[in-house]
Scaffold this active site. Structure first.
Site, PDB file in Angstrom:
ATOM      1  CE  LYS A   1      35.955  -8.004   2.773  1.00 42.42           C
ATOM      2  NZ  LYS A   1      36.272  -6.876   4.062  1.00 42.42           N
TER       3      LYS A   1
ATOM      4  N   GLY B   1      44.198 -14.123   1.818  1.00 45.54           N
ATOM      5  CA  GLY B   1      43.310 -14.329   2.939  1.00 45.54           C
ATOM      6  C   GLY B   1      43.490 -16.050   3.304  1.00 45.54           C
ATOM      7  CB  SER B   2      41.684 -17.777   5.864  1.00 44.65           C
ATOM      8  OG  SER B   2      40.567 -17.759   5.527  1.00 44.65           O
ATOM      9  CB  THR B   3      43.072 -22.107   3.253  1.00 43.96           C
ATOM     10  OG1 THR B   3      44.574 -21.940   3.066  1.00 43.96           O
ATOM     11  CG2 THR B   3      42.902 -23.723   2.369  1.00 43.96           C
ATOM     12  CB  ALA B   4      38.346 -21.372   5.569  1.00 44.21           C
ATOM     13  CB  THR B   5      38.013 -16.804   3.193  1.00 42.21           C
ATOM     14  OG1 THR B   5      37.860 -16.654   4.526  1.00 42.21           O
ATOM     15  CG2 THR B   5      37.139 -15.811   2.397  1.00 42.21           C
TER      16      THR B   5
ATOM     17  CD  GLU C   1      49.180 -15.276  -3.816  1.00 38.71           C
ATOM     18  OE1 GLU C   1      49.994 -16.305  -3.415  1.00 38.71           O
ATOM     19  OE2 GLU C   1      49.611 -15.411  -5.252  1.00 38.71           O
TER      20      GLU C   1
ATOM     21  CB  CYS D   1      51.121 -15.398   4.226  1.00 39.36           C
ATOM     22  SG  CYS D   1      51.952 -14.404   3.238  1.00 39.36           S
TER      23      CYS D   1
ATOM     24  CD  GLU E   1      48.207 -19.343   7.837  1.00 41.87           C
ATOM     25  OE1 GLU E   1      46.773 -19.442   7.777  1.00 41.87           O
ATOM     26  OE2 GLU E   1      48.740 -18.907   7.373  1.00 41.87           O
TER      27      GLU E   1
HETATM   28  P1  NAD Z   1      40.438 -14.045   5.617  1.00 38.84           P
HETATM   29  O1  NAD Z   1      40.145 -15.059   4.773  1.00 38.84           O
HETATM   30  O2  NAD Z   1      39.417 -14.005   7.059  1.00 38.84           O
HETATM   31  O3  NAD Z   1      39.969 -12.627   5.279  1.00 38.84           O
HETATM   32  C1  NAD Z   1      40.706 -12.313   4.187  1.00 38.84           C
HETATM   33  C2  NAD Z   1      39.623 -11.167   3.459  1.00 38.84           C
HETATM   34  O4  NAD Z   1      38.652 -11.939   2.787  1.00 38.84           O
HETATM   35  C3  NAD Z   1      39.249  -9.775   4.280  1.00 38.84           C
HETATM   36  O5  NAD Z   1      39.065  -9.057   3.569  1.00 38.84           O
HETATM   37  C4  NAD Z   1      37.877 -10.567   4.731  1.00 38.84           C
HETATM   38  O6  NAD Z   1      36.729  -9.767   4.954  1.00 38.84           O
HETATM   39  C5  NAD Z   1      37.516 -11.136   3.373  1.00 38.84           C
HETATM   40  N1  NAD Z   1      36.459 -12.331   3.313  1.00 38.84           N
HETATM   41  C6  NAD Z   1      36.067 -13.077   4.619  1.00 38.84           C
HETATM   42  N2  NAD Z   1      34.791 -13.792   3.892  1.00 38.84           N
HETATM   43  C7  NAD Z   1      34.623 -13.434   2.805  1.00 38.84           C
HETATM   44  C8  NAD Z   1      33.746 -13.977   2.031  1.00 38.84           C
HETATM   45  N3  NAD Z   1      32.895 -14.851   2.105  1.00 38.84           N
HETATM   46  N4  NAD Z   1      33.616 -13.522   0.516  1.00 38.84           N
HETATM   47  C9  NAD Z   1      34.655 -12.411   0.276  1.00 38.84           C
HETATM   48  N5  NAD Z   1      35.323 -12.083   1.059  1.00 38.84           N
HETATM   49  C10 NAD Z   1      35.551 -12.580   2.303  1.00 38.84           C
HETATM   50  O7  NAD Z   1      41.884 -13.947   5.965  1.00 38.84           O
HETATM   51  P2  NAD Z   1      42.334 -13.076   7.224  1.00 38.84           P
HETATM   52  O8  NAD Z   1      42.307 -13.661   8.713  1.00 38.84           O
HETATM   53  O9  NAD Z   1      42.088 -11.661   6.923  1.00 38.84           O
HETATM   54  O10 NAD Z   1      44.004 -13.227   7.008  1.00 38.84           O
HETATM   55  C11 NAD Z   1      44.958 -14.114   7.329  1.00 38.84           C
HETATM   56  C12 NAD Z   1      44.949 -15.317   6.125  1.00 38.84           C
HETATM   57  O11 NAD Z   1      45.744 -14.754   5.311  1.00 38.84           O
HETATM   58  C13 NAD Z   1      46.162 -16.216   6.771  1.00 38.84           C
HETATM   59  O12 NAD Z   1      45.538 -17.641   6.600  1.00 38.84           O
HETATM   60  C14 NAD Z   1      47.538 -15.872   5.915  1.00 38.84           C
HETATM   61  O13 NAD Z   1      48.059 -16.953   5.668  1.00 38.84           O
HETATM   62  C15 NAD Z   1      46.676 -15.291   4.598  1.00 38.84           C
HETATM   63  N6  NAD Z   1      47.598 -14.489   4.073  1.00 38.84           N
HETATM   64  C16 NAD Z   1      48.141 -15.213   2.883  1.00 38.84           C
HETATM   65  C17 NAD Z   1      49.330 -14.322   2.235  1.00 38.84           C
HETATM   66  C18 NAD Z   1      49.785 -14.923   0.955  1.00 38.84           C
HETATM   67  O14 NAD Z   1      50.318 -14.177  -0.015  1.00 38.84           O
HETATM   68  N7  NAD Z   1      49.523 -16.306   0.776  1.00 38.84           N
HETATM   69  C19 NAD Z   1      49.573 -12.902   2.379  1.00 38.84           C
HETATM   70  C20 NAD Z   1      48.899 -12.494   3.788  1.00 38.84           C
HETATM   71  C21 NAD Z   1      48.124 -13.482   4.368  1.00 38.84           C
END
Ligand code: NAD
Length: 477
Positions: free
Chosen positions: A172, A225-229, A247, A281, A378
């Protein structure tokens, strides 16, 4: 208008609901494609296809899987420019950045894991009464969820180790930047990857997440993705004891000692603060500079930030494109306002660029308490804070003073100091006198609220496999 479709069981298919989301080019604010708004039923179809494909795929020889990977990597190379343009239009990043970093990294991910898999093998332990052999077996169907900041780069970074180890995948990509994953589905179809081995679903995370993560046929979830997700996913996955790799976010310290190579530290700090509009990130969003060089460094940095050319991502002279979306643009600007209210002094930028598109000037802020919100949360945009420090122990405490722990950068000419400071910093990755220097064999990931587990090299191959030991008793070996 481009209509993106899901890729399930080797076919491009519309979402069962028939509903689509608008995909907006953040540099022009124009809607240019429609993205499937997939729901639970679409996810169930993708999981069923992946489950059906697993027995045959897991039994293909490693050589055969490697051959597919090289073929797909070559096709990405052939479409280098097309993919870079698509990435820029979806994300707002300069085309030249996508040409130089995002798309090459996508084919490198495939080539790297093809090579890594050829060295990843069973182990055996022989004694005079038994032979033990330890094998690494695919898990089954796995979920790979990726974000919008480095779309194809991180999408391939996940699916490559998952597929090469013999798993089938439901992937996804972010709904905000779906285009290159859609083009990738056309590439794998043309490359002849068997149907159902890789399935790609587009849509909103919350509409699909519980099934993507919670379904009993999903054996592991790899998430960036984000820490919250990530927290939500970890909780959901725990209900069925799935393997999870997370991550997540970062608020990374960039520490500049007065004995560093000044010009190199300055040049790299501009890059590590604002590359990809600060939406990496690993960006060094908290800059700490030793007091004796603080005033000069902050002035030089602000001057360099002011000189970065912002605008049309297709222009080869552009250094700063648009941030990814309207909501993200508003979030970043709201943090600049928070920083001002917290007493911050704006040294560069501090505002949006007037006119169409989600452009924000590279922003450097000083005079902030290290514990204030803009130094703790962040922001994930072209915003960095800068703070002076006096001693090594002071800056270590500052660097470790957030809930994140992804990466850190240390600038010094003293190798002993570099080693001392690196060893004290709570982070999964520390760069000394460089930034984002990546060897794909090394472990990648964070501590504290930045991550769980490691990607890269052997770590990802281990994550996507289940280890099994078989012991055969033998006589008089
Ligand atoms: P996000 O958490 O909003 O979304 C990431 C992915 O998760 C998207 O595909 C989204 O559709 C999906 N998602 C959202 N809610 C979900 C749920 N309830 N169940 C399953 N999937 C869900 O993050 P974002 O805004 O797309 O990305 C930015 C974040 O990603 C920043 O916090 C950044 O630091 C982090 N990031 C971390 C790394 C790393 O390697 N540590 C690399 C890149 C980005």
């Amino acid at each position: 208008m481009i209509q993106i479709e899901n890729y399930i069981d080797g076919k491009l298919v519309a979402p069962l609901s028939g509903k689509y989301l608008d995909n907006i080019n953040p540099a022009t604010e124009e809607v240019y494609s429609q993205v499937p708004a997939s729901q639970k039923e679409d996810v169930l179809n993708a999981i069923a296809a992946a489950k059906k494909a697993f027995p045959a795929w897991s039994k293909t020889s490693v050589e055969q899987r490697i051959e597919y990977f090289y073929k797909i990597a070559a096709m990405i190379r052939d479409k280098h420019e097309e993919l870079a343009l698509a990435e820029s239009r979806d994300n707002g990043k300069p085309v030249k950045l996508a040409m130089r970093v995002d798309i090459p990294r996508a084919w490198q991910n495939l080539e790297f894991y093809a090579k890594a898999m050829s060295q990843f093998h069973a182990e055996s332990y022989v004694s005079n009464s038994s032979i033990n052999y330890t094998t690494y077996n695919p898990l089954g169907v796995v979920t790979c969820i990726s974000p919008w900041n480095l779309p194809l780069y991180l999408f391939t970074w996940k699916i490559a180790p998952a597929l090469i180890t013999g798993n089938t995948v439901v992937a996804k990509p972010s709904e905000v930047t779906p285009m290159t994953a859609y083009l990738f589905s056309q590439i794998v179809k043309e490359a002849g990857l068997p149907d159902g081995v890789l399935n790609i679903l587009h849509g909103l995370g919350p509409d699909m997440g519980d099934t993507l993560v919670g379904h009993e046929d999903i054996k592991a979830v790899s998430f960036t993705g984000s820490t919250a997700t990530g927290k939500y996913i970890a909780n959901k996955a725990a209900e069925s004891f799935k393997k999870v790799s997370l991550e997540m976010g970062g608020k990374n310290p960039n520490i500049v000692f007065d004995d560093c190579d000044y010009e190199k530290a300055l040049k790299t700090t501009i890059h590590s603060s604002f590359a990809n509009q600060g939406q990496i990130c690993l960006c060094g969003s908290r800059i700490y500079v030793q007091k004796s060089i603080y005033d000069k460094f902050k002035n030089d940095l602000a001057e360099a930030a002011n000189k970065l050319k912002i605008g049309d991502p297709t222009d080869s002279k552009t250094a700063q494109g648009a941030v990814v979306s309207k909501s993200h643009y508003e979030k970043i600007l709201s943090y600049i306002e928070i920083a001002k209210k917290e007493g911050g002094t704006i040294l560069s930028g501090g505002e949006a660029v007037e006119g169409k598109g989600y452009f924000i000037k590279p922003t450097l802020i000083e005079n902030l308490d290290i514990n204030c919100q803009s130094n703790q949360d962040e922001i994930f945009g072209p915003v960095a804070t800068i703070t002076p420090f006096e001693t090594e122990s002071d800056v270590i405490a500052m660097a470790n003073g957030t809930r994140y722990g992804l990466s850190a950068t240390v600038w010094t000419g003293d190798v002993n100091k570099a080693h001392r400071v690196a060893s004290e910093i709570d982070a999964g990755i520390v760069w000394v006198n460089c930034w984002l220097n990546r060897d794909l064999r090394t472990p990648f990931g964070g501590v504290k609220n930045s991550g769980l587990g490691r990607e890269g090299g052997k770590d990802a191959l281990h994550f996507f496999t289940e280890v099994k030991n078989t012991c055969i008793q033998v006589e008089n070996l």
